[in-house]
Design a protein around this motif. Structure first.
Motif, PDB file in Angstrom:
ATOM      1  N   PRO A 158     -33.976 -48.875 -24.336  1.00  0.00           N
ATOM      2  CA  PRO A 158     -33.471 -48.005 -23.288  1.00  0.00           C
ATOM      3  C   PRO A 158     -34.505 -47.025 -22.729  1.00  0.00           C
ATOM      4  O   PRO A 158     -35.371 -46.552 -23.442  1.00  0.00           O
ATOM      5  N   VAL A 159     -34.316 -46.756 -21.418  1.00  0.00           N
ATOM      6  CA  VAL A 159     -34.987 -45.638 -20.757  1.00  0.00           C
ATOM      7  C   VAL A 159     -33.891 -44.822 -20.083  1.00  0.00           C
ATOM      8  O   VAL A 159     -33.015 -45.389 -19.421  1.00  0.00           O
ATOM      9  N   LEU A 160     -33.938 -43.527 -20.258  1.00  0.00           N
ATOM     10  CA  LEU A 160     -32.925 -42.644 -19.673  1.00  0.00           C
ATOM     11  C   LEU A 160     -33.562 -41.742 -18.628  1.00  0.00           C
ATOM     12  O   LEU A 160     -34.570 -41.084 -18.898  1.00  0.00           O
ATOM     13  N   ARG A 161     -32.989 -41.746 -17.435  1.00  0.00           N
ATOM     14  CA  ARG A 161     -33.390 -40.810 -16.380  1.00  0.00           C
ATOM     15  C   ARG A 161     -32.275 -39.778 -16.234  1.00  0.00           C
ATOM     16  O   ARG A 161     -31.136 -40.117 -15.946  1.00  0.00           O
ATOM     17  N   ASP A 162     -32.606 -38.522 -16.477  1.00  0.00           N
ATOM     18  CA  ASP A 162     -31.640 -37.432 -16.321  1.00  0.00           C
ATOM     19  C   ASP A 162     -32.317 -36.351 -15.486  1.00  0.00           C
ATOM     20  O   ASP A 162     -33.034 -35.485 -16.023  1.00  0.00           O
ATOM     21  N   GLY A 163     -32.106 -36.414 -14.158  1.00  0.00           N
ATOM     22  CA  GLY A 163     -32.778 -35.463 -13.265  1.00  0.00           C
ATOM     23  C   GLY A 163     -34.284 -35.635 -13.362  1.00  0.00           C
ATOM     24  O   GLY A 163     -34.812 -36.732 -13.143  1.00  0.00           O
ATOM     25  N   GLN A 164     -34.992 -34.584 -13.750  1.00  0.00           N
ATOM     26  CA  GLN A 164     -36.448 -34.644 -13.874  1.00  0.00           C
ATOM     27  C   GLN A 164     -36.909 -35.286 -15.180  1.00  0.00           C
ATOM     28  O   GLN A 164     -38.082 -35.596 -15.353  1.00  0.00           O
ATOM     29  N   GLU A 165     -35.972 -35.449 -16.116  1.00  0.00           N
ATOM     30  CA  GLU A 165     -36.343 -35.948 -17.442  1.00  0.00           C
ATOM     31  C   GLU A 165     -36.309 -37.464 -17.485  1.00  0.00           C
ATOM     32  O   GLU A 165     -35.375 -38.092 -16.975  1.00  0.00           O
ATOM     33  N   LEU A 166     -37.325 -38.056 -18.095  1.00  0.00           N
ATOM     34  CA  LEU A 166     -37.397 -39.498 -18.292  1.00  0.00           C
ATOM     35  C   LEU A 166     -37.759 -39.732 -19.760  1.00  0.00           C
ATOM     36  O   LEU A 166     -38.839 -39.333 -20.212  1.00  0.00           O
ATOM     37  N   ILE A 167     -36.847 -40.356 -20.514  1.00  0.00           N
ATOM     38  CA  ILE A 167     -37.043 -40.494 -21.961  1.00  0.00           C
ATOM     39  C   ILE A 167     -36.834 -41.953 -22.353  1.00  0.00           C
ATOM     40  O   ILE A 167     -35.873 -42.591 -21.927  1.00  0.00           O
ATOM     41  N   SER A 168     -37.720 -42.469 -23.202  1.00  0.00           N
ATOM     42  CA  SER A 168     -37.537 -43.805 -23.761  1.00  0.00           C
ATOM     43  C   SER A 168     -37.344 -43.696 -25.265  1.00  0.00           C
ATOM     44  O   SER A 168     -37.582 -42.638 -25.862  1.00  0.00           O
ATOM     45  N   ASP A 169     -36.905 -44.764 -25.871  1.00  0.00           N
ATOM     46  CA  ASP A 169     -36.631 -44.881 -27.324  1.00  0.00           C
ATOM     47  C   ASP A 169     -35.263 -44.282 -27.632  1.00  0.00           C
ATOM     48  O   ASP A 169     -34.990 -43.112 -27.327  1.00  0.00           O
ATOM     49  N   SER A 170     -34.411 -45.090 -28.242  1.00  0.00           N
ATOM     50  CA  SER A 170     -33.017 -44.672 -28.443  1.00  0.00           C
ATOM     51  C   SER A 170     -32.886 -43.399 -29.275  1.00  0.00           C
ATOM     52  O   SER A 170     -32.058 -42.526 -28.964  1.00  0.00           O
TER      53      SER A 170
END
Lengths: 227, 227
Positions: free
Chosen positions: A57-69
């Protein structure tokens, strides 16, 4: 502000199957967050968000971009601290890494030996070629050898789940009375098995089967709806 | 008020070796509690405290008498709530059952296959007879068959520890920056192996070996002093 979860699928975009992405789906529901899931084929993953990650997974939350569950779960825990906790304290965060280690190094191996060909058969041709090459290199054996061991792998699955069964003899969820991220880690593994092979290959009266059913019931049956 | 811990030993009372009892020794030190340890032979255990338990550890704390290592840890957490926490919150308590399940159903099996004969040889004759009979029934094979597989069991140990190694790639202890009961669960298993066979049978640069050394250093090296 929309949260976007990039996840993994085969030819059918309606059947995302990655264990790590399912952990995040359940964690987002746990936090009560609305989100849009965008399932991607294996060979499309490296192009997402300008090549931010080789894996989902990659999560985009506004300005935040995070990978790894796991890092996504830790991000959600901090960013949405007022929503129900995913870990139940600092000790729970740390111990969840052991749950992750058990899932990836004991349970995932057992599942891979069962589901490998099924996963392959779900993919588009270009992804099948990538998948076969990368997995045969990683596993050190051919798909044909793996297929020959499938029945033995199904027979070995209950033993691999004994640590989870032990836990469930004390409380209904890995997290205790209610589920936490530790549940979603192990749920993701069995949901991966269920979606790719059509079954979790356990007797219905196995405590692990009953726990899995409880997880499928969570959040209006969101995980049960994908089959 | 003196706390008494009944534990397990062979012919040499100075070398208590039970994994479950070592969990409690470390938990008592973690809480900063003074206690007296009384190691007992296998066949003496059922007579202790008027037959309170068939197994050790058993903890006597004033009017309280508690058996089972995990229940003892939970008792200590509640009774000595102002001392450092053993679990780091409710999520940590629940997830520690998964650590226990992994330890008992993955790690203990690997260790038993290595240490069984060594344990037998540490015991007095009356306990040797009890131990051989009960373990051959439980394991479904003779001591001679187990001995023949010892080298293979040592070779298989590193793989059984992969979930722990995974955890230690993120923080120095299972509990995070500092040890919690989850560490003592897995430490107890390897301390059992170390005391009964003289080695944990891992390369010194294995992250598990380095973590084990950190645990041996805790509390003025109390666990290192038994060898």
């Amino acid at each position: 502000m929309t949260i976007t979860l990039y996840s993994l699928c085969g030819a059918d975009v309606a059947r995302p199957f990655s264990p790590h992405c399912w952990k995040v789906v359940m964690a987002l529901h746990h936090k009560g967050l609305a989100f849009e899931e965008r399932p991607l084929a294996f060979t499309v993953v490296p192009t997402v968000e300008n090549g931010a990650s080789k894996t989902v997974p990659v999560l985009r939350d506004g300005q935040e971009l995070i990978s790894d569950s796991f890092r996504i779960a830790q991000y959600l825990e901090e960013a949405y601290a007022d929503a129900p906790s995913l870990f139940g304290g600092q000790g729970g965060i740390a111990a969840s890494r052991l749950v992750e280690g058990y899932s990836q190094h004991v349970v995932h191996g057992a599942i891979t030996r069962i589901a490998l060909i099924d996963i392959h058969d779900m993919l588009d041709p270009v992804d099948q070629a990538y998948f076969r090459k990368s997995r045969e290199e990683r596993l050190g054996r051919s798909f044909e050898e793996m297929a020959a061991g499938r029945d033995a792998a199904i027979a070995a699955l209950p033993a691999a789940l004994q640590p989870l069964r032990h836990t469930l003899s004390f409380h209904p969820f890995v997290g205790g009375a209610t589920p936490l991220f530790g549940d979603y880690i192990l749920f993701g593994a069995l949901q991966w098995l269920r979606i790719t092979t059509g079954s979790i290959h356990l007797p219905p009266d196995d405590p692990v089967s009953r726990w899995f059913d409880r997880c499928l019931d969570l959040y209006q049956g969101v995980a049960r709806a994908v089959a």
